[in-house]
Design an enzyme around this catalytic site. Structure first.
Site, PDB file in Angstrom:
ATOM      1  N   LYS A 173      -2.868  16.030  -8.664  1.00  0.00           N
ATOM      2  CA  LYS A 173      -2.200  15.884  -9.953  1.00  0.00           C
ATOM      3  C   LYS A 173      -1.425  17.138 -10.346  1.00  0.00           C
ATOM      4  O   LYS A 173      -0.382  17.050 -11.003  1.00  0.00           O
ATOM      5  CB  LYS A 173      -3.213  15.496 -11.035  1.00  0.00           C
ATOM      6  CG  LYS A 173      -3.746  14.077 -10.869  1.00  0.00           C
ATOM      7  CD  LYS A 173      -2.628  13.043 -10.876  1.00  0.00           C
ATOM      8  CE  LYS A 173      -3.140  11.620 -10.798  1.00  0.00           C
ATOM      9  NZ  LYS A 173      -2.048  10.616 -10.864  1.00  0.00           N
ATOM     10  N   ASP A 176       0.867  -1.173   0.000  1.00  0.00           N
ATOM     11  CA  ASP A 176       0.000   0.000   0.000  1.00  0.00           C
ATOM     12  C   ASP A 176       0.904   1.223   0.000  1.00  0.00           C
ATOM     13  O   ASP A 176       1.551   1.527   1.003  1.00  0.00           O
ATOM     14  CB  ASP A 176      -0.890  -0.020   1.243  1.00  0.00           C
ATOM     15  CG  ASP A 176      -1.869   1.140   1.301  1.00  0.00           C
ATOM     16  OD1 ASP A 176      -1.695   2.106   0.529  1.00  0.00           O
ATOM     17  OD2 ASP A 176      -2.796   1.095   2.138  1.00  0.00           O
ATOM     18  N   SER A 187      -1.885  13.198 -15.203  1.00  0.00           N
ATOM     19  CA  SER A 187      -3.227  13.344 -15.765  1.00  0.00           C
ATOM     20  C   SER A 187      -3.351  14.730 -16.371  1.00  0.00           C
ATOM     21  O   SER A 187      -2.626  15.654 -15.973  1.00  0.00           O
ATOM     22  CB  SER A 187      -4.277  13.167 -14.658  1.00  0.00           C
ATOM     23  OG  SER A 187      -5.560  13.569 -15.095  1.00  0.00           O
ATOM     24  N   TYR A 190      -8.489  15.579  -6.195  1.00  0.00           N
ATOM     25  CA  TYR A 190      -7.751  14.873  -7.241  1.00  0.00           C
ATOM     26  C   TYR A 190      -7.037  15.873  -8.155  1.00  0.00           C
ATOM     27  O   TYR A 190      -5.869  15.696  -8.500  1.00  0.00           O
ATOM     28  CB  TYR A 190      -8.695  13.986  -8.050  1.00  0.00           C
ATOM     29  CG  TYR A 190      -8.026  13.175  -9.133  1.00  0.00           C
ATOM     30  CD1 TYR A 190      -7.410  11.965  -8.834  1.00  0.00           C
ATOM     31  CD2 TYR A 190      -8.032  13.600 -10.459  1.00  0.00           C
ATOM     32  CE1 TYR A 190      -6.794  11.203  -9.816  1.00  0.00           C
ATOM     33  CE2 TYR A 190      -7.428  12.848 -11.453  1.00  0.00           C
ATOM     34  CZ  TYR A 190      -6.817  11.660 -11.126  1.00  0.00           C
ATOM     35  OH  TYR A 190      -6.210  10.913 -12.113  1.00  0.00           O
TER      36      TYR A 190
END
Length: 245
Positions: free
Chosen positions: A164, A64, A145, A160
């Site tokens: 990024k 993890d 991304s 998010y």
């Protein structure tokens, strides 16, 4: 890719999607691949998609990347078993359905940042230390991304976007640090548009919108790795034809 044959690549988030495609393609290209995932049995199952002669080169490891102790344990195992890391592919990334200002969302926000930012930095750090120790001109690749270059106005994924954008800045910072250290280690950010993977809401998948396939991103990884040692690709952005973002 010839210079990477027999070399060791660590790939995070290999249980599905982009990470699974990268793990398979690097293994087929002759690399020894250590695939890290929480759902390790799904990485192990990827061997069924490989030629029999390549299956022994894919190693599934439960890790993890939001937990530093898991990362340190994993890289110690890689050093003991294979000598070290030559290529680091930071693919693991998550999104949680919350707005930044929603009440009681601290744990969800922290999960995203711990995986998408801290996990990426710590894996890169351990890979770099391995490369430096062995004087290896390796390559660190971040699967970023388009959300790392513009803020996508989608409900419930706002942290998010921030994670990024951090990857974009981290890539350039690492490039500067590697240059300042006098190394020839490369660092690359690959920023895809929408990809048909689990991170995309199911309501948007199955041909409803233009999307890349995971294999398209893996091909970009192979391209970056295959460039001449003098070539530094800092950023590679790929989008599906007709994308509306």
């Amino acid at each position: 890719m010839d210079r990477w044959v027999g070399k060791v690549a660590v790939v995070t988030g290999t249980s599905s999607g982009i990470g699974a495609a990268i793990a398979k393609d690097l293994t087929k290209a002759g690399m020894v691949v250590v695939g890290l995932a929480r759902r390790v049995e799904r990485t192990e199952a990827l061997k069924e998609d490989l030629p029999e002669s390549a299956r022994d080169r894919l190693h599934a490891v439960k890790c993890d990347v939001s937990k530093e102790e898991d990362i340190l344990k994993t890289f110690k195992w890689v050093e003991e078993k294979f000598g070290g890391v030559d290529v680091m592919i930071n693919n693991a990334g998550i999104s949680r359905q919350t707005d930044l200002l929603d009440a009681g969302n601290t744990e969800m926000l922290r999960e995203v940042l711990d995986t998408n930012v801290m996990g990426l930095v710590l894996c890169s750090r351990e890979a770099y230390q391995s490369m430096k120790k062995r004087s290896v001109d390796g390559h660190i690749i971040h699967i970023n991304s388009i959300a790392g270059h513009k803020v996508l106005n989608f409900p419930k994924i706002n942290i998010y976007n921030g994670s990024k954008h951090a990857v974009t800045a981290i890539t350039e910072t690492m490039m500067n640090e590697l240059r300042n250290a006098g190394t020839k280690i490369k660092v690359t950010s690959i920023s895809p548009g929408a990809v048909e993977t689990e991170i995309i809401p199911e309501s948007m998948r199955n041909g409803k919108y233009p999307m890349l396939e995971a294999e398209d991103v893996s091909e970009a990884v192979l391209y970056a790795l295959g460039t001449h040692p003098r070539v530094q690709i800092q950023e590679l952005t790929i989008r599906p034809v007709g994308e509306f973002f």
